[in-house]
Write a protein that holds these residues in place. Structure first.
Motif: not given
Lengths: 321, 262
Positions: A27-48
Protein backbone atom coordinates in the motif's frame (compact mmCIF):
# COMPACT_ATOMS: atom_id res chain seq x y z
CA UNK A 1 2.79 -3.70 -16.02
CA UNK A 2 1.23 -2.23 -12.96
CA UNK A 3 -0.19 -3.19 -9.66
CA UNK A 4 1.20 -5.16 -6.76
CA UNK A 5 0.37 -8.74 -5.84
CA UNK A 6 0.75 -9.77 -2.18
CA UNK A 7 0.88 -13.47 -1.36
CA UNK A 8 -0.79 -14.23 1.97
CA UNK A 9 0.47 -16.75 4.52
CA UNK A 10 -1.46 -18.74 7.06
CA UNK A 11 -0.68 -21.50 9.50
CA UNK A 12 -2.81 -23.53 11.86
CA UNK A 13 -5.97 -21.77 10.74
CA UNK A 14 -4.63 -18.24 11.23
CA UNK A 15 -3.57 -15.59 8.75
CA UNK A 16 0.00 -14.66 9.64
CA UNK A 17 0.91 -11.13 10.71
CA UNK A 18 3.64 -11.09 8.06
CA UNK A 19 0.88 -10.99 5.44
CA UNK A 20 -0.37 -7.67 6.80
CA UNK A 21 3.19 -6.31 6.79
CA UNK A 22 3.64 -7.28 3.13
CA UNK A 23 0.29 -5.65 2.40
CA UNK A 24 1.42 -2.54 4.30
CA UNK A 25 4.55 -2.37 2.13
CA UNK A 26 2.41 -2.77 -1.01
CA UNK A 27 0.00 0.00 0.00
CA UNK A 28 2.90 2.36 0.75
CA UNK A 29 4.42 1.72 -2.70
CA UNK A 30 1.15 1.66 -4.64
CA UNK A 31 0.88 5.41 -5.39
CA UNK A 32 4.32 5.35 -7.04
CA UNK A 33 3.90 2.02 -8.81
CA UNK A 34 0.32 2.61 -9.96
CA UNK A 35 -2.39 0.05 -10.46
CA UNK A 36 -4.21 -1.92 -7.81
CA UNK A 37 -3.01 -3.87 -4.81
CA UNK A 38 -4.32 -7.41 -4.75
CA UNK A 39 -3.79 -10.02 -2.06
CA UNK A 40 -3.92 -13.67 -3.09
CA UNK A 41 -4.97 -16.02 -0.30
CA UNK A 42 -4.59 -19.72 -1.08
CA UNK A 43 -6.23 -22.17 1.30
CA UNK A 44 -8.71 -25.02 1.53
CA UNK A 45 -11.32 -22.57 2.82
CA UNK A 46 -9.84 -19.11 2.30
CA UNK A 47 -13.05 -17.32 3.35
CA UNK A 48 -12.48 -18.53 6.92
CA UNK A 49 -9.04 -16.86 7.05
CA UNK A 50 -9.78 -13.69 5.12
CA UNK A 51 -11.27 -11.47 7.86
CA UNK A 52 -8.18 -9.25 8.47
CA UNK A 53 -7.88 -8.68 4.71
CA UNK A 54 -11.54 -7.73 4.20
CA UNK A 55 -10.88 -4.32 5.72
CA UNK A 56 -7.32 -3.83 4.45
CA UNK A 57 -6.65 -5.14 0.95
CA UNK A 58 -8.14 -3.14 -1.94
CA UNK A 59 -8.23 -6.29 -4.07
CA UNK A 60 -8.62 -9.80 -2.75
CA UNK A 61 -8.46 -13.12 -4.56
CA UNK A 62 -9.47 -16.18 -2.63
CA UNK A 63 -8.15 -19.35 -4.24
CA UNK A 64 -9.65 -22.51 -2.81
CA UNK A 65 -8.50 -26.10 -3.20
CA UNK A 66 -8.32 -28.92 -0.63
CA UNK A 67 -4.56 -29.30 -1.25
CA UNK A 68 -3.93 -25.66 -0.28
CA UNK A 69 -4.79 -26.28 3.40
CA UNK A 70 -1.11 -26.50 4.32
CA UNK A 71 1.72 -24.84 2.43
CA UNK A 72 3.16 -27.06 -0.28
CA UNK A 73 4.96 -25.53 -3.28
CA UNK A 74 3.77 -28.34 -5.52
CA UNK A 75 0.24 -26.91 -5.30
CA UNK A 76 1.02 -23.28 -4.49
CA UNK A 77 3.27 -22.88 -7.52
CA UNK A 78 0.86 -23.76 -10.33
CA UNK A 79 -1.93 -21.79 -8.63
CA UNK A 80 0.25 -18.70 -8.14
CA UNK A 81 1.91 -18.86 -11.53
CA UNK A 82 -1.54 -18.50 -13.10
CA UNK A 83 -2.37 -15.51 -10.89
CA UNK A 84 0.93 -13.77 -11.67
CA UNK A 85 0.67 -14.36 -15.40
CA UNK A 86 -2.97 -13.25 -15.44
CA UNK A 87 -2.46 -10.08 -13.40
CA UNK A 88 1.03 -9.22 -14.70
CA UNK A 89 1.83 -7.07 -11.62
CA UNK A 90 4.89 -4.84 -11.40
CA UNK A 91 5.75 -6.44 -8.05
CA UNK A 92 4.99 -9.67 -6.24
CA UNK A 93 5.54 -9.32 -2.48
CA UNK A 94 5.95 -12.23 -0.04
CA UNK A 95 7.14 -12.42 3.57
CA UNK A 96 10.74 -13.65 3.90
CA UNK A 97 9.60 -16.53 6.06
CA UNK A 98 10.05 -20.29 6.02
CA UNK A 99 7.32 -20.23 3.37
CA UNK A 100 8.56 -17.25 1.35
CA UNK A 101 12.11 -18.63 1.33
CA UNK A 102 10.75 -21.92 -0.03
CA UNK A 103 8.30 -20.46 -2.52
CA UNK A 104 9.72 -17.21 -3.92
CA UNK A 105 12.79 -18.63 -5.75
CA UNK A 106 10.67 -21.38 -7.27
CA UNK A 107 8.06 -18.89 -8.46
CA UNK A 108 10.73 -16.55 -9.84
CA UNK A 109 12.59 -19.45 -11.45
CA UNK A 110 9.48 -20.92 -12.99
CA UNK A 111 8.38 -17.61 -14.56
CA UNK A 112 11.93 -16.37 -15.18
CA UNK A 113 11.45 -13.23 -13.05
CA UNK A 114 14.12 -11.30 -11.12
CA UNK A 115 14.04 -11.90 -7.36
CA UNK A 116 15.35 -9.87 -4.45
CA UNK A 117 15.01 -11.33 -0.96
CA UNK A 118 14.89 -10.32 2.70
CA UNK A 119 14.30 -6.62 2.04
CA UNK A 120 13.99 -3.95 4.75
CA UNK A 121 13.02 -1.03 2.54
CA UNK A 122 11.62 -0.55 -0.95
CA UNK A 123 11.48 2.48 -3.24
CA UNK A 124 9.99 2.83 -6.66
CA UNK A 125 11.32 5.49 -8.95
CA UNK A 126 10.31 5.78 -12.58
CA UNK A 127 9.77 2.09 -13.14
CA UNK A 128 12.84 0.91 -11.24
CA UNK A 129 12.80 -0.79 -7.86
CA UNK A 130 15.46 0.00 -5.25
CA UNK A 131 15.62 -2.45 -2.34
CA UNK A 132 17.50 -2.07 0.90
CA UNK A 133 18.74 -5.19 2.69
CA UNK A 134 21.40 -6.28 5.15
CA UNK A 135 24.31 -8.54 4.32
CA UNK A 136 27.24 -10.08 6.23
CA UNK A 137 25.04 -10.99 9.19
CA UNK A 138 23.59 -7.49 9.50
CA UNK A 139 26.94 -5.69 9.52
CA UNK A 140 26.60 -4.09 6.09
CA UNK A 141 23.64 -2.55 4.31
CA UNK A 142 23.21 -2.84 0.57
CA UNK A 143 21.02 -0.81 -1.69
CA UNK A 144 20.10 -2.63 -4.90
CA UNK A 145 18.54 -0.97 -7.92
CA UNK A 146 17.05 -3.45 -10.34
CA UNK A 147 17.02 -3.15 -14.08
CA UNK A 148 13.52 -2.47 -15.35
CA UNK A 149 11.58 -5.73 -15.59
CA UNK A 150 7.96 -6.58 -16.29
CA UNK A 151 7.55 -8.19 -12.87
CA UNK A 152 9.93 -8.39 -9.89
CA UNK A 153 9.49 -10.85 -7.01
CA UNK A 154 10.44 -9.48 -3.59
CA UNK A 155 10.52 -11.03 -0.12
CA UNK A 156 10.30 -8.84 2.99
CA UNK A 157 11.96 -9.19 6.37
CA UNK A 158 9.54 -9.76 9.24
CA UNK A 159 8.94 -6.61 11.27
CA UNK A 160 10.49 -4.26 8.70
CA UNK A 161 7.21 -2.87 7.34
CA UNK A 162 4.23 -1.49 9.27
CA UNK A 163 1.12 -3.65 8.96
CA UNK A 164 -1.58 -2.37 6.61
CA UNK A 165 -4.16 -0.13 8.29
CA UNK A 166 -7.88 -0.81 8.05
CA UNK A 167 -9.94 1.35 5.71
CA UNK A 168 -11.09 -0.40 2.54
CA UNK A 169 -13.92 -2.76 1.71
CA UNK A 170 -12.91 -4.99 -1.18
CA UNK A 171 -15.20 -7.28 -3.06
CA UNK A 172 -13.37 -10.60 -2.84
CA UNK A 173 -13.08 -12.63 -5.98
CA UNK A 174 -13.42 -16.26 -4.98
CA UNK A 175 -12.09 -18.97 -7.26
CA UNK A 176 -12.49 -22.67 -6.61
CA UNK A 177 -9.54 -24.31 -8.35
CA UNK A 178 -10.16 -27.68 -9.90
CA UNK A 179 -7.11 -28.92 -11.76
CA UNK A 180 -3.98 -28.19 -9.72
CA UNK A 181 -1.36 -30.53 -11.09
CA UNK A 182 1.74 -31.01 -8.92
CA UNK A 183 5.01 -31.64 -10.77
CA UNK A 184 6.34 -33.91 -8.04
CA UNK A 185 4.88 -35.79 -5.09
CA UNK A 186 6.25 -33.58 -2.26
CA UNK A 187 3.78 -34.15 0.57
CA UNK A 188 3.04 -32.27 3.78
CA UNK A 189 3.12 -34.78 6.65
CA UNK A 190 2.64 -32.82 9.88
CA UNK A 191 3.60 -29.86 12.00
CA UNK A 192 5.18 -30.34 15.39
CA UNK A 193 6.55 -28.26 18.22
CA UNK A 194 10.33 -28.17 18.47
CA UNK A 195 12.54 -29.19 21.38
CA UNK A 196 11.27 -30.44 24.71
CA UNK A 197 11.67 -27.71 27.31
CA UNK A 198 14.17 -28.04 30.12
CA UNK A 199 13.54 -24.46 31.22
CA UNK A 200 11.06 -21.94 29.86
CA UNK A 201 13.32 -19.01 29.02
CA UNK A 202 10.27 -16.91 28.10
CA UNK A 203 9.23 -16.94 31.76
CA UNK A 204 12.56 -15.64 33.12
CA UNK A 205 12.82 -12.12 34.58
CA UNK A 206 16.54 -11.87 33.87
CA UNK A 207 18.27 -13.69 31.03
CA UNK A 208 22.01 -14.11 30.68
CA UNK A 209 22.34 -14.92 27.00
CA UNK A 210 25.48 -16.20 25.31
CA UNK A 211 26.47 -16.09 21.64
CA UNK A 212 29.26 -17.31 19.40
CA UNK A 213 31.68 -15.12 21.35
CA UNK A 214 31.55 -17.51 24.31
CA UNK A 215 33.88 -19.63 22.20
CA UNK A 216 32.98 -23.09 23.45
CA UNK A 217 31.08 -25.25 25.86
CA UNK A 218 33.99 -25.10 28.31
CA UNK A 219 33.40 -21.38 28.86
CA UNK A 220 29.73 -21.71 29.75
CA UNK A 221 30.40 -21.93 33.52
CA UNK A 222 31.61 -18.31 33.38
CA UNK A 223 28.20 -17.21 32.13
CA UNK A 224 26.42 -19.61 34.47
CA UNK A 225 28.24 -18.02 37.41
CA UNK A 226 26.84 -14.61 36.49
CA UNK A 227 23.37 -16.13 36.03
CA UNK A 228 23.61 -17.82 39.44
CA UNK A 229 24.68 -14.59 41.11
CA UNK A 230 21.59 -12.88 39.65
CA UNK A 231 19.13 -15.73 40.01
CA UNK A 232 18.90 -15.50 36.23
CA UNK A 233 18.37 -18.08 33.49
CA UNK A 234 20.90 -18.92 30.79
CA UNK A 235 19.77 -18.53 27.17
CA UNK A 236 21.64 -18.32 23.87
CA UNK A 237 21.74 -17.27 20.24
CA UNK A 238 21.57 -19.66 17.32
CA UNK A 239 25.26 -20.61 16.88
CA UNK A 240 25.41 -21.83 20.50
CA UNK A 241 22.41 -24.12 20.05
CA UNK A 242 23.63 -25.25 16.60
CA UNK A 243 26.93 -26.29 18.15
CA UNK A 244 25.10 -28.24 20.83
CA UNK A 245 26.60 -26.19 23.66
CA UNK A 246 23.10 -25.46 25.01
CA UNK A 247 19.79 -27.16 24.17
CA UNK A 248 17.65 -25.71 21.36
CA UNK A 249 14.97 -24.79 23.90
CA UNK A 250 17.35 -22.09 25.21
CA UNK A 251 17.56 -20.36 21.82
CA UNK A 252 16.25 -16.81 21.50
CA UNK A 253 15.19 -15.66 18.02
CA UNK A 254 12.73 -16.04 15.17
CA UNK A 255 13.06 -19.79 14.93
CA UNK A 256 13.36 -20.20 18.72
CA UNK A 257 11.69 -18.26 21.51
CA UNK A 258 10.63 -14.63 21.73
CA UNK A 259 11.50 -13.25 25.16
CA UNK A 260 10.68 -10.02 27.01
CA UNK A 261 12.51 -10.20 30.34
CA UNK A 262 13.12 -7.24 32.65
CA UNK A 263 16.82 -7.49 31.86
CA UNK A 264 18.49 -9.20 28.92
CA UNK A 265 22.27 -9.49 29.10
CA UNK A 266 23.75 -10.33 25.67
CA UNK A 267 27.26 -11.77 25.93
CA UNK A 268 29.24 -12.14 22.71
CA UNK A 269 26.10 -12.00 20.57
CA UNK A 270 26.60 -10.04 17.35
CA UNK A 271 22.84 -9.50 17.03
CA UNK A 272 21.75 -10.71 13.60
CA UNK A 273 18.18 -9.75 12.75
CA UNK A 274 16.88 -13.22 13.60
CA UNK A 275 18.19 -12.82 17.14
CA UNK A 276 17.06 -9.23 17.59
CA UNK A 277 13.52 -10.15 16.57
CA UNK A 278 13.39 -12.51 19.54
CA UNK A 279 14.65 -10.15 22.24
CA UNK A 280 14.23 -6.50 21.30
CA UNK A 281 11.06 -6.30 23.39
CA UNK A 282 13.12 -6.80 26.58
CA UNK A 283 12.72 -3.93 29.06
CA UNK A 284 16.45 -3.36 29.49
CA UNK A 285 19.14 -4.77 27.23
CA UNK A 286 22.81 -4.77 28.15
CA UNK A 287 25.21 -5.99 25.49
CA UNK A 288 28.85 -7.01 25.86
CA UNK A 289 30.78 -7.31 22.61
CA UNK A 290 34.30 -6.48 21.55
CA UNK A 291 33.11 -5.18 18.16
CA UNK A 292 31.75 -1.64 18.68
CA UNK A 293 29.78 -1.97 15.45
CA UNK A 294 28.08 -5.24 16.35
CA UNK A 295 24.39 -4.88 15.36
CA UNK A 296 23.37 -5.84 18.93
CA UNK A 297 24.30 -2.31 20.07
CA UNK A 298 21.55 -0.87 17.88
CA UNK A 299 18.89 -2.51 20.06
CA UNK A 300 20.75 -2.48 23.39
CA UNK A 301 20.14 0.24 25.98
CA UNK A 302 23.60 -0.13 27.50
CA UNK A 303 26.76 -1.44 25.91
CA UNK A 304 30.14 -2.63 27.10
CA UNK A 305 32.74 -2.76 24.33
CA UNK A 306 35.32 -5.14 25.67
CA UNK A 307 36.51 -8.72 25.77
CA UNK A 308 33.77 -10.82 27.28
CA UNK A 309 36.25 -12.99 29.16
CA UNK A 310 37.54 -9.93 30.99
CA UNK A 311 34.07 -8.55 31.65
CA UNK A 312 32.39 -11.72 32.89
CA UNK A 313 34.38 -12.44 36.08
CA UNK A 314 34.52 -8.74 36.96
CA UNK A 315 30.81 -8.28 36.39
CA UNK A 316 29.97 -11.39 38.41
CA UNK A 317 32.12 -10.09 41.28
CA UNK A 318 30.43 -6.66 41.04
CA UNK A 319 26.99 -8.24 41.20
CA UNK A 320 27.97 -10.23 44.29
CA UNK A 321 29.56 -7.22 46.01
CA UNK B 1 23.65 -42.97 -3.56
CA UNK B 2 25.09 -40.25 -5.81
CA UNK B 3 25.11 -36.90 -4.01
CA UNK B 4 26.03 -33.42 -5.19
CA UNK B 5 26.76 -30.77 -2.60
CA UNK B 6 27.19 -27.06 -3.32
CA UNK B 7 29.70 -25.11 -1.24
CA UNK B 8 30.56 -21.42 -1.37
CA UNK B 9 33.61 -19.63 -0.07
CA UNK B 10 32.77 -16.57 2.04
CA UNK B 11 34.72 -14.15 4.21
CA UNK B 12 34.58 -14.73 7.95
CA UNK B 13 32.79 -11.66 9.21
CA UNK B 14 31.27 -12.60 12.58
CA UNK B 15 34.19 -11.02 14.42
CA UNK B 16 35.62 -8.86 11.65
CA UNK B 17 35.64 -5.09 11.60
CA UNK B 18 34.16 -4.47 8.16
CA UNK B 19 34.92 -1.38 6.09
CA UNK B 20 33.35 -0.31 2.81
CA UNK B 21 35.49 0.57 -0.21
CA UNK B 22 35.44 4.25 -1.20
CA UNK B 23 33.27 3.65 -4.23
CA UNK B 24 30.71 1.78 -2.08
CA UNK B 25 30.88 -1.25 -4.37
CA UNK B 26 32.31 -3.80 -1.95
CA UNK B 27 33.73 -4.41 1.53
CA UNK B 28 37.49 -4.01 2.01
CA UNK B 29 38.66 -7.56 1.47
CA UNK B 30 42.35 -7.25 2.18
CA UNK B 31 42.31 -8.34 5.83
CA UNK B 32 39.50 -10.83 5.55
CA UNK B 33 39.96 -14.54 6.10
CA UNK B 34 37.99 -16.86 3.83
CA UNK B 35 36.22 -20.05 4.78
CA UNK B 36 33.41 -22.35 3.74
CA UNK B 37 29.94 -20.88 4.14
CA UNK B 38 28.69 -22.20 7.49
CA UNK B 39 25.41 -23.56 6.08
CA UNK B 40 27.23 -25.37 3.27
CA UNK B 41 29.52 -26.98 5.82
CA UNK B 42 26.48 -28.67 7.37
CA UNK B 43 25.43 -29.76 3.87
CA UNK B 44 28.85 -31.29 3.12
CA UNK B 45 28.81 -33.12 6.46
CA UNK B 46 25.32 -34.50 5.78
CA UNK B 47 26.34 -35.64 2.28
CA UNK B 48 29.41 -37.45 3.61
CA UNK B 49 27.41 -39.08 6.42
CA UNK B 50 24.81 -40.35 3.94
CA UNK B 51 27.58 -41.82 1.79
CA UNK B 52 29.25 -43.45 4.79
CA UNK B 53 25.97 -45.03 5.81
CA UNK B 54 24.49 -45.97 2.43
CA UNK B 55 27.44 -46.07 0.02
CA UNK B 56 27.82 -44.14 -3.21
CA UNK B 57 29.84 -41.01 -3.92
CA UNK B 58 29.76 -37.31 -3.15
CA UNK B 59 30.68 -34.57 -5.60
CA UNK B 60 31.34 -31.10 -4.20
CA UNK B 61 30.87 -28.07 -6.46
CA UNK B 62 31.84 -24.45 -6.01
CA UNK B 63 31.73 -21.30 -8.10
CA UNK B 64 34.36 -18.72 -7.33
CA UNK B 65 37.85 -17.51 -8.06
CA UNK B 66 41.12 -19.46 -7.81
CA UNK B 67 41.11 -19.19 -4.00
CA UNK B 68 37.74 -20.91 -3.78
CA UNK B 69 39.55 -24.16 -4.49
CA UNK B 70 40.23 -24.25 -0.72
CA UNK B 71 36.55 -25.01 -0.17
CA UNK B 72 36.76 -27.97 -2.53
CA UNK B 73 39.95 -29.30 -0.88
CA UNK B 74 38.21 -28.97 2.47
CA UNK B 75 35.24 -30.92 1.09
CA UNK B 76 37.50 -33.64 -0.25
CA UNK B 77 39.23 -33.83 3.13
CA UNK B 78 35.84 -34.31 4.78
CA UNK B 79 35.15 -37.27 2.53
CA UNK B 80 33.84 -36.01 -0.80
CA UNK B 81 35.05 -38.04 -3.77
CA UNK B 82 35.04 -35.56 -6.63
CA UNK B 83 35.17 -31.80 -7.03
CA UNK B 84 33.93 -29.36 -9.67
CA UNK B 85 35.19 -25.79 -9.80
CA UNK B 86 33.42 -23.13 -11.83
CA UNK B 87 36.53 -21.05 -11.86
CA UNK B 88 36.44 -17.79 -13.75
CA UNK B 89 36.63 -14.17 -12.62
CA UNK B 90 33.91 -13.55 -15.20
CA UNK B 91 31.44 -15.31 -12.88
CA UNK B 92 31.99 -12.80 -10.08
CA UNK B 93 29.12 -10.39 -9.64
CA UNK B 94 26.62 -12.78 -11.20
CA UNK B 95 23.14 -12.95 -9.71
CA UNK B 96 21.86 -16.28 -8.36
CA UNK B 97 19.87 -17.01 -11.52
CA UNK B 98 23.04 -16.70 -13.61
CA UNK B 99 25.03 -18.78 -11.12
CA UNK B 100 22.42 -21.50 -11.44
CA UNK B 101 22.53 -21.34 -15.25
CA UNK B 102 26.30 -21.87 -15.12
CA UNK B 103 25.94 -24.77 -12.68
CA UNK B 104 23.38 -26.50 -14.87
CA UNK B 105 25.74 -26.18 -17.86
CA UNK B 106 28.71 -27.51 -15.91
CA UNK B 107 26.70 -30.50 -14.68
CA UNK B 108 25.82 -31.25 -18.29
CA UNK B 109 23.05 -33.73 -17.62
CA UNK B 110 24.83 -35.70 -14.90
CA UNK B 111 22.29 -37.27 -12.57
CA UNK B 112 22.38 -37.24 -8.78
CA UNK B 113 20.01 -38.89 -6.33
CA UNK B 114 20.28 -35.97 -3.97
CA UNK B 115 21.58 -32.40 -4.16
CA UNK B 116 22.36 -30.62 -0.89
CA UNK B 117 23.38 -27.04 -0.18
CA UNK B 118 23.09 -24.44 2.56
CA UNK B 119 19.86 -22.46 2.94
CA UNK B 120 21.79 -19.24 2.39
CA UNK B 121 25.27 -17.80 2.35
CA UNK B 122 26.83 -15.87 5.20
CA UNK B 123 27.84 -13.03 2.87
CA UNK B 124 24.88 -12.13 0.62
CA UNK B 125 22.29 -14.18 2.46
CA UNK B 126 19.90 -14.21 -0.47
CA UNK B 127 18.74 -17.77 0.03
CA UNK B 128 17.98 -18.25 -3.65
CA UNK B 129 20.52 -20.59 -5.24
CA UNK B 130 19.32 -23.97 -3.96
CA UNK B 131 15.64 -23.61 -4.80
CA UNK B 132 16.46 -21.94 -8.15
CA UNK B 133 18.68 -24.90 -9.03
CA UNK B 134 15.90 -27.35 -8.12
CA UNK B 135 13.55 -25.40 -10.37
CA UNK B 136 16.09 -25.33 -13.22
CA UNK B 137 16.69 -29.08 -12.97
CA UNK B 138 13.01 -29.88 -12.53
CA UNK B 139 13.60 -31.50 -9.14
CA UNK B 140 11.34 -31.61 -6.10
CA UNK B 141 12.87 -29.76 -3.17
CA UNK B 142 12.53 -28.73 0.43
CA UNK B 143 14.26 -25.83 2.16
CA UNK B 144 15.40 -25.18 5.74
CA UNK B 145 16.11 -28.80 6.66
CA UNK B 146 16.97 -29.41 10.31
CA UNK B 147 16.32 -33.13 9.90
CA UNK B 148 16.84 -35.51 6.98
CA UNK B 149 15.81 -39.15 7.01
CA UNK B 150 16.17 -41.65 4.20
CA UNK B 151 13.01 -43.78 4.03
CA UNK B 152 11.40 -46.24 1.63
CA UNK B 153 10.66 -44.25 -1.52
CA UNK B 154 12.55 -41.09 -0.65
CA UNK B 155 13.22 -38.67 2.17
CA UNK B 156 11.43 -37.25 5.17
CA UNK B 157 12.67 -33.69 5.70
CA UNK B 158 12.07 -31.77 8.90
CA UNK B 159 11.77 -28.10 8.00
CA UNK B 160 12.31 -25.32 10.50
CA UNK B 161 9.38 -22.90 10.56
CA UNK B 162 9.01 -19.89 12.83
CA UNK B 163 8.52 -19.79 16.61
CA UNK B 164 9.68 -23.24 17.69
CA UNK B 165 7.58 -24.97 15.05
CA UNK B 166 8.76 -27.70 12.72
CA UNK B 167 7.18 -29.32 9.69
CA UNK B 168 7.75 -32.74 8.19
CA UNK B 169 7.47 -33.20 4.44
CA UNK B 170 8.00 -36.28 2.30
CA UNK B 171 10.10 -35.96 -0.85
CA UNK B 172 10.71 -38.52 -3.59
CA UNK B 173 14.24 -38.95 -4.93
CA UNK B 174 15.95 -37.46 -6.82
CA UNK B 175 15.50 -34.20 -4.91
CA UNK B 176 17.24 -31.07 -3.72
CA UNK B 177 17.36 -30.08 -0.05
CA UNK B 178 18.65 -26.83 1.43
CA UNK B 179 20.18 -27.25 4.86
CA UNK B 180 19.66 -25.08 7.92
CA UNK B 181 22.49 -24.68 10.43
CA UNK B 182 22.47 -27.18 13.29
CA UNK B 183 21.43 -30.16 11.10
CA UNK B 184 24.44 -32.11 12.36
CA UNK B 185 27.78 -31.53 14.04
CA UNK B 186 30.31 -31.13 11.19
CA UNK B 187 33.56 -33.00 11.60
CA UNK B 188 36.83 -31.25 12.26
CA UNK B 189 39.10 -30.80 9.26
CA UNK B 190 42.81 -30.89 10.01
CA UNK B 191 45.60 -29.34 7.98
CA UNK B 192 46.91 -32.91 7.58
CA UNK B 193 43.57 -33.98 6.14
CA UNK B 194 43.69 -31.21 3.57
CA UNK B 195 47.31 -32.06 2.69
CA UNK B 196 46.29 -35.63 1.95
CA UNK B 197 43.87 -34.56 -0.78
CA UNK B 198 46.30 -32.09 -2.34
CA UNK B 199 46.87 -34.33 -5.34
CA UNK B 200 43.24 -35.09 -6.14
CA UNK B 201 42.08 -33.80 -9.52
CA UNK B 202 39.51 -31.03 -9.68
CA UNK B 203 37.27 -30.63 -12.70
CA UNK B 204 37.46 -26.98 -13.82
CA UNK B 205 35.12 -24.93 -15.97
CA UNK B 206 35.33 -21.36 -17.23
CA UNK B 207 32.63 -19.23 -18.80
CA UNK B 208 33.89 -19.72 -22.33
CA UNK B 209 34.08 -23.49 -21.99
CA UNK B 210 30.46 -23.48 -20.84
CA UNK B 211 29.43 -21.32 -23.80
CA UNK B 212 28.53 -18.54 -21.41
CA UNK B 213 31.08 -15.89 -22.38
CA UNK B 214 29.39 -12.49 -22.11
CA UNK B 215 26.33 -14.01 -20.42
CA UNK B 216 27.60 -13.98 -16.84
CA UNK B 217 28.80 -11.39 -14.31
CA UNK B 218 27.27 -8.02 -13.44
CA UNK B 219 26.16 -7.24 -17.00
CA UNK B 220 23.95 -10.30 -17.10
CA UNK B 221 22.55 -9.70 -13.59
CA UNK B 222 19.12 -8.31 -12.81
CA UNK B 223 20.79 -5.42 -10.96
CA UNK B 224 21.46 -2.00 -12.41
CA UNK B 225 23.31 -0.70 -9.34
CA UNK B 226 24.51 -1.86 -5.94
CA UNK B 227 25.78 0.36 -3.20
CA UNK B 228 27.06 -0.70 0.23
CA UNK B 229 27.09 1.30 3.43
CA UNK B 230 27.51 0.67 7.13
CA UNK B 231 24.17 0.63 8.92
CA UNK B 232 23.61 3.00 11.81
CA UNK B 233 24.50 1.10 14.96
CA UNK B 234 25.06 2.01 18.54
CA UNK B 235 22.40 4.71 18.21
CA UNK B 236 20.33 3.07 20.91
CA UNK B 237 23.05 1.96 23.30
CA UNK B 238 24.75 4.08 25.91
CA UNK B 239 28.28 2.71 25.86
CA UNK B 240 29.60 2.44 29.42
CA UNK B 241 33.09 3.80 29.67
CA UNK B 242 35.84 3.93 32.26
CA UNK B 243 37.98 1.25 33.88
CA UNK B 244 36.81 -2.35 33.64
CA UNK B 245 35.88 -2.29 37.35
CA UNK B 246 33.95 0.96 37.03
CA UNK B 247 32.10 -0.25 33.93
CA UNK B 248 31.16 -3.52 35.61
CA UNK B 249 30.08 -1.79 38.83
CA UNK B 250 27.84 0.49 36.80
CA UNK B 251 26.45 -2.45 34.81
CA UNK B 252 25.81 -4.42 38.02
CA UNK B 253 23.89 -1.43 39.40
CA UNK B 254 21.75 -1.20 36.27
CA UNK B 255 21.02 -4.93 36.32
CA UNK B 256 20.01 -4.82 40.01
CA UNK B 257 17.79 -1.82 39.56
CA UNK B 258 16.11 -2.81 36.31
CA UNK B 259 15.88 -6.45 37.31
CA UNK B 260 14.17 -5.56 40.56
CA UNK B 261 16.96 -7.02 42.72
CA UNK B 262 17.85 -5.52 46.04
Amino acid sequence: MSGILVIAEHRQGQLRESTLEALGAALALAPAVGGEVVTALLADEPEALAAPLLTRSPGLRLLAHPELKEYNPEFYLPALADVVVGMAPALVLLPHSSQGLDLAPALAGRLNLPLVTDCLGLEWDGGALTARRLIYGGKVQESLTLKPAATVVVTLQAGAFAPAPEGVAPTPEAVRLTDLAPQHPRRFLRQLAAAVEDVDIAAAEILVSVGRGIGGEDNLPLAQALADALGATLSCSRPVADSGWLPKSRQVGTSGKTVRPKVYIALGISGAFQHQAGMKGSQTIIAVNKDPRAPIFSVAHYGIVDDLFKVLPTLTAAVKA
Amino acid sequence: MEILVLAKQVPETAEADLEITRDGADVEREDLVYTINEWDNYAVEEAVRLKEEHGGAVTVLTLGDEEAEDVLRRGLAMGCDQAIHLNDEAFLGSDPATVVRAMVKALGGRRFDLILCGVQSADQGQGQTGVLLAQALGLPYASLAVGLKLVEGGLVITRELEANTLEEVALPLPALVTVQSGLNQPRYVSIMGIRKVRGMAIEGHDAEGLDLAGQVGPEAACLAARRLSLPETGAGAEILSGSLEAVCARAAGIIREKGGLK
